[in-house]
Design a protein around this motif. Structure first.
Motif: not given
Length: 115
Positions: A57-58, A61
């Protein structure tokens, strides 16, 4: 050496039952440890899975942020072409010259055909 006292039959039964209880409790303890090991492994798997999902997820992003930054920077080139007006000193000089000769109103309605 001192000779041991002969034990009464009831004392012998108590000693045997204490040893049996110890062996049962130690076997229960090892069973509990065996049961705890898979639970710990499952917990470890879940925490590892959580960390991997968090990392993904990082990364997603950061990718989206980078892509948006690139799109914002390339907007003028996509819309107006590869001529960079804002950093061209000759354009700034011509614009200042035009402003001083023609005034504010004409300047804001002016289109530079030289670029």
């Amino acid at each position: 050496m001192a000779a041991s006292k002969p034990q009464k039959p009831s004392e012998a039964k108590n000693a045997d039952s204490k040893e049996a209880t110890k062996s049962k409790s130690s076997s229960k303890g090892s069973e509990a440890k065996k049961d705890a090991a898979p639970a710990k492994t499952g917990s470890s798997f879940i925490s590892t899975l959580f960390r991997v999902l968090q990392l993904i997820s990082w990364a997603a992003c950061l990718f989206v942020a980078g892509r948006l930054a690139l799109d914002i920077r390339m907007y003028a080139i996509k819309t107006y072409g590869p001529v960079i007006h804002e950093f061209d000193p000759w354009f700034n000089y011509r614009a200042t010259e035009y402003l001083s000769k023609h005034g504010w109103y004409e300047f804001f309605h002016w289109f530079d055909y030289k670029v």
